[in-house]
Design an enzyme around this catalytic site. Structure first.
Site, PDB file in Angstrom:
ATOM      1  N   GLU A 287       9.043 -27.995  17.093  1.00 50.06           N
ATOM      2  CA  GLU A 287       7.909 -27.101  16.929  1.00 50.06           C
ATOM      3  C   GLU A 287       8.281 -25.708  17.439  1.00 50.06           C
ATOM      4  O   GLU A 287       8.776 -25.555  18.550  1.00 50.06           O
ATOM      5  CB  GLU A 287       6.711 -27.665  17.707  1.00 50.06           C
ATOM      6  CG  GLU A 287       5.481 -26.809  17.695  1.00 50.06           C
ATOM      7  CD  GLU A 287       4.838 -26.705  16.320  1.00 50.06           C
ATOM      8  OE1 GLU A 287       5.210 -27.489  15.421  1.00 50.06           O
ATOM      9  OE2 GLU A 287       3.968 -25.830  16.144  1.00 50.06           O
TER      10      GLU A 287
ATOM     11  N   ASP B  95       6.646 -28.735  22.987  1.00 50.41           N
ATOM     12  CA  ASP B  95       6.472 -28.291  24.365  1.00 50.41           C
ATOM     13  C   ASP B  95       5.765 -29.353  25.193  1.00 50.41           C
ATOM     14  O   ASP B  95       5.019 -30.170  24.671  1.00 50.41           O
ATOM     15  CB  ASP B  95       5.642 -26.995  24.400  1.00 50.41           C
ATOM     16  CG  ASP B  95       6.448 -25.830  23.854  1.00 50.41           C
ATOM     17  OD1 ASP B  95       7.691 -25.962  23.772  1.00 50.41           O
ATOM     18  OD2 ASP B  95       5.836 -24.803  23.501  1.00 50.41           O
TER      19      ASP B  95
ATOM     20  N   ASP C 260       3.321 -29.082  26.990  1.00 48.54           N
ATOM     21  CA  ASP C 260       1.942 -28.730  27.352  1.00 48.54           C
ATOM     22  C   ASP C 260       0.937 -29.392  26.403  1.00 48.54           C
ATOM     23  O   ASP C 260       1.300 -30.213  25.576  1.00 48.54           O
ATOM     24  CB  ASP C 260       1.772 -27.206  27.335  1.00 48.54           C
ATOM     25  CG  ASP C 260       2.106 -26.633  25.958  1.00 48.54           C
ATOM     26  OD1 ASP C 260       2.316 -27.433  25.011  1.00 48.54           O
ATOM     27  OD2 ASP C 260       2.172 -25.405  25.835  1.00 48.54           O
TER      28      ASP C 260
ATOM     29  N   ASP D 119      -0.781 -28.220  23.882  1.00 48.97           N
ATOM     30  CA  ASP D 119      -0.551 -27.964  22.459  1.00 48.97           C
ATOM     31  C   ASP D 119       0.594 -28.822  21.928  1.00 48.97           C
ATOM     32  O   ASP D 119       0.534 -29.354  20.817  1.00 48.97           O
ATOM     33  CB  ASP D 119      -0.195 -26.484  22.226  1.00 48.97           C
ATOM     34  CG  ASP D 119      -1.423 -25.595  22.391  1.00 48.97           C
ATOM     35  OD1 ASP D 119      -2.547 -26.154  22.407  1.00 48.97           O
ATOM     36  OD2 ASP D 119      -1.252 -24.370  22.504  1.00 48.97           O
TER      37      ASP D 119
END
Ligand code: 0RA
Length: 631
Positions: free
Chosen positions: A423, A496, A498, A500
């Protein structure tokens, strides 16, 4: 002991137990969590058989505090009478002779002896210590074993007015890699058993945590279907229930439709989840198709339109549980979970055809809803076909062309290769430079990811983020997906660390689960775990992957001269760092995504990606950090 015949038998028994202890995985399907819990199911299956025979309505499974687990029922109790040929109490034969279980009774059908169906003697052989208590003839009988070997003769320990059997065992620590019984793992299967055996009360209790579940469903598989649809918007409240008995086979099915497009049908034969389907499932499907199409024709719902709903159109949005109980189930297929008995197909077909016709006559509203949904399905399939043809012209599903952004690897042998779905463009760039290009391919993802839980296949096929993935993997999609054509052995989602990143990973997993399920079932999908921090002291550096690990390392290295860098995203790492932390097979951490239980996985994806907000919030709160591994 001087009786030569008895001694010879003793040797035979020991040989049997030895064979089990020598190759335990062969008997119980592994030595990790799965095999361990299999021991419990083996015992529960025997109690369920007693329930199916009509003599037992309560089963208690108790996880003890000292590594033991007990399974207790209120059936007739395992017979204690001296066995005619073996010359010891029947219970001892059941406990020490392989596959002895079924030889004492002539029940018409049973669960035990099914899939792994190895008998309780296998549990005994693989237990450090096992105790059996039988309540029968007004007495409490007792015998104990170590590694399958009786420690004393069957003895009478006291008096009782009840009947039943209680088996308590501690799995052998020298055999199993895992020894902790999981409440959740047991819970899923025991709940399923309670659904499939209407009215039987199954209690699960964990004395270590004080958790307790009571499973008892007077609604049987209707309750099962309601449970599966719990977080979905349904088309009608009361599930359609059909049952019938023919030539000794007992069949039932429960059907409920939801507003979605997924086909969720679970089939069982003698309580065994027939993951690969079989004759009961195909009999059901063909009858359903026939009945719905007959209705559509008679009611002239299509007017002059030239589409005929196919079976798959009629099953869009269906949730159903198919269950058959028969005397001699035959299983075939890769995982031996496909019912083979050929007479079952016709039996199920005729029962469903007759009773569903009747239901349709009596329920015009539900029937119209189902039929209109099928017609919509047929129209959209037609649209999907056109979309596919369009993409096919660009040879999306055919061999050959690869997506422009793919940086492929150089070796061709798919068993050796990996693809990283990355991503973000900057992370994609670093990954391309940092990888080992001989066996690692990189596909950067861009564009908006579709929630495939709520989309039809035509939309999925046209999504700009998904198309390159289909192309790169080269194995097709949906019903045409062919895992043998896969161009890579490992498909690694790299996002990532996190919220998202988690979200995008979950969306991709949902897509794989719904449209490339074998990918997940055969264990090809992984999630990369990039580090959260880099800790430097002088010239040495350490990457750490969790907050706990960071604190540990900080303690270990001491206070002075420490520099801690937090990585907010993959994009902050350069090519070398990305190789060191996330790409290098020697150092990286990959989480394998596996489906232990597709019923549970289906519920999880519905909760995570479906329409209802409240259950999703609750689920994420409870499972926040486990989301990625819990399927
Ligand atoms: C064979 C015959 C009979 C009962 C059982 C087996 C039996 C086995 C297990 C294992 C766990 N719980 C069980 N409950 C019963 C019936 C013998 C008779 O009374 O006629």
């Amino acid at each position: 002991m001087t009786d030569p015949k008895y001694t010879a038998k003793n040797i035979k028994v020991l040989k049997g137990l030895e064979a089990v202890r020598k190759r335990p995985a062969m008997y119980i399907g592994g030595l990790t969590e799965r095999g361990l819990h299999h021991l419990v199911y083996e015992c529960v299956d025997n109690s369920i058989d007693e329930a199916l025979a009509g003599y037992c309505d309560k089963i208690k499974v108790i996880i003890q505090e000292d590594g033991y687990i007990s399974i207790e029922d209120n059936g007739r109790g395992i017979p204690v009478e001296i066995h005619k040929t073996e010359k010891v109490p029947a219970v001892q034969v059941v406990m020490t002779v392989l596959h002895a279980g079924g030889k004492f009774d002539n029940k018409s059908y049973k669960v035990a002896g099914g899939l792994h169906g190895v008998g309780v003697s296998v549990v005994n052989a693989l237990s450090e210590h096992l105790e059996v208590e039988i309540y029968r003839n007004g007495k409490v009988y007792y015998q104990s074993y170590r590694k399958g070997i009786p420690q004393q003769e069957l003895e009478v320990k006291g008096r009782t007015t009840r009947t039943g059997t209680k088996v308590t065992f501690k799995p052998d620590a020298s055999i199993f890699e895992v020894l902790d019984f999981s409440f959740d793992y047991l819970s899923t299967r025991l709940r399923e058993m309670a659904f499939l055996n209407k009215g039987v009360k199954i209690i699960l209790q964990d004395l270590k945590t004080d958790k307790k579940h009571n499973f008892q469903y007077e609604g049987g598989i209707n309750s099962f279907v309601e449970f599966l649809n719990e977080n979905k918007k349904i088309l009608f409240t009361e599930p359609i229930y059909i049952n019938g008995k023919k030539n000794g086979a007992d069949f039932e099915v429960s059907i409920q439709y939801n507003e979605g497009f997924q086909e969720v049908i679970y089939s069982f034969a003698n309580n065994i989840n027939t993951i690969e389907g079989g004759t009961h499932l195909s009999g059901f499907k063909s009858a359903l198709t026939r009945v719905v199409n007959t209705y559509i024709k008679n009611a002239n719902l299509l007017k002059n339109e030239k589409v005929t709903p196919a079976g798959s159109d009629i099953r869009e949005g269906i949730t159903a549980v198919v269950s058959v109980k028969l005397s001699e189930p035959q299983f075939e297929g890769q995982t031996k979970t496909k019912l083979q008995n050929s007479d079952i197909e016709g039996i199920v077909n005729s029962i469903v055809y007759e009773k569903l016709m009747e239901y349709f006559e009596e329920h015009p509203l539900e029937t119209k809803n189902i039929s209109m949904k099928a017609i919509l399905g047929a129209r959209s399939r037609e649209a999907a076909r056109k979309a596919r043809e369009l993409t096919r012209r660009k040879s999306v599903l055919e061999s050959g062309s690869l997506p422009g952004k793919l940086a492929d690897c150089s070796i061709q042998d798919p068993s050796q290769t990996e693809i990283f779905l990355v991503e973000g463009d900057s992370a994609g760039g670093s990954a391309k430079m940092g990888r080992d290009r001989t066996f690692q391919a990189i596909l950067p993802l861009w564009g908006k990811m579709l929630n495939t839980e709520k989309a039809r296949i035509d939309k999925v096929l046209n999504n700009e983020k998904i198309q390159p993935i289909i192309l790169a993997l080269g194995a097709g999609i949906g019903e045409e997906f062919d895992v043998s054509k896969l161009r890579y052995n490992k498909i690694v989602i790299m996002a990532d660390a996190d919220v998202d990143g988690q979200h995008i990973a979950t969306l991709l997993l949902t897509f794989f689960f719904r449209y490339m399920r074998p990918l997940v079932e055969y264990g090809h999908v992984y999630i990369a775990r990039p580090p959260l921090f880099l800790i430097k002291k002088g010239k040495s550096k350490r990457y750490v992957y969790s907050i706990d690990e960071r604190d540990e390392v900080l303690k270990e290295l001491g206070g002075k001269g420490l520099h801690v860098q937090r990585y907010k995203g993959l994009g902050e790492m350069n090519a070398d760092q990305l190789w060191e932390t996330t790409l290098d097979p020697e150092k990286r951490i990959l989480t394998s995504v596996k489906i232990e239980d597709s019923i549970e996985a289906d519920r999880i994806f519905t909760i995570l990606m479906g329409d209802e907000v409240e259950p999703r919030r609750e689920f994420i709160e409870q499972n926040a950090k486990y989301v990625e591994v819990s399927v």
